[in-house]
Design a protein around this motif. Sequence first.
Motif: not given
Length: 193
Positions: A84-88, A91-97, A106-113
């Motif tokens: 999953i990505t940072g953005r996802e 979204a899981l916790t309902g926190a707006p970016p 700028e890194r929200l689209g990257l996988r967490l790892d």
Amino acid sequence: MGEVLLRVEGLVAGYAAPVAGPLAFTLRRGEILGLAGPNGAGKSTLLKALWGGVKVFAGQVVKPPGVRISHQAQGFTDLRGVPITGRELLALTGAPPEGLPPWLAERLGLRLDRLSGGQLQFLRLWACLMAPADIVLLDEPSNNLDRAGVDYLADWLGRAHAEQGIVIVSHDPALIERVCTRLVQVDARGAQE
Ligand SMILES: Nc1ncnc2c1ncn2[C@@H]1O[C@H](COP(=O)(O)OP(=O)(O)OP(=O)(O)O)[C@@H](O)[C@H]1O
């Protein structure tokens, strides 16, 4: 004075046996309360007891009906192997970016790892802090953060907490001094406001 979100009375908490407390305080909306004390005094345990994460041996934690709690624990439930990505995650916790520091936005689209330890820590904090919760519990939020991260966090907490009540456990005296509106001392003999 803000609405009371949490009333803690004579709280003694622990695991197989009690290890912390008694603790007493009241948390109101708009407050940032710091729990301070030496290693092993029981700060993390007491923080967990506020949402029911450890056993309560005595006293009580009283919340008005419907009050929602968000808790950022020390350490990390390891999601890095999950694709999953940072953005996802947000979204899981309902926190707006919106409002994230640019170096993380700028890194929200990257996988967490693909994130560094500090970037991941800030993302976890944001996911917890910006979730739709009335009470936010933060355990050592500045762990792994560099000075820019701590400054951003402190500035954000200083401006944006009017709707919430926040409890922070931290060994960073500068952070506590900067953001907390009140301090509760925890020690081996007990803790009282
Ligand atoms: N899962 C557990 N099971 C049993 N005892 C535990 C557990 N976690 C912590 N303890 C014990 O509870 C006591 C309080 O620990 P806690 O982590 O709450 O203290 P703390 O004040 O947050 O410490 P620190 O400042 O070092 O993070 C310690 O003696 C610790 O060894």
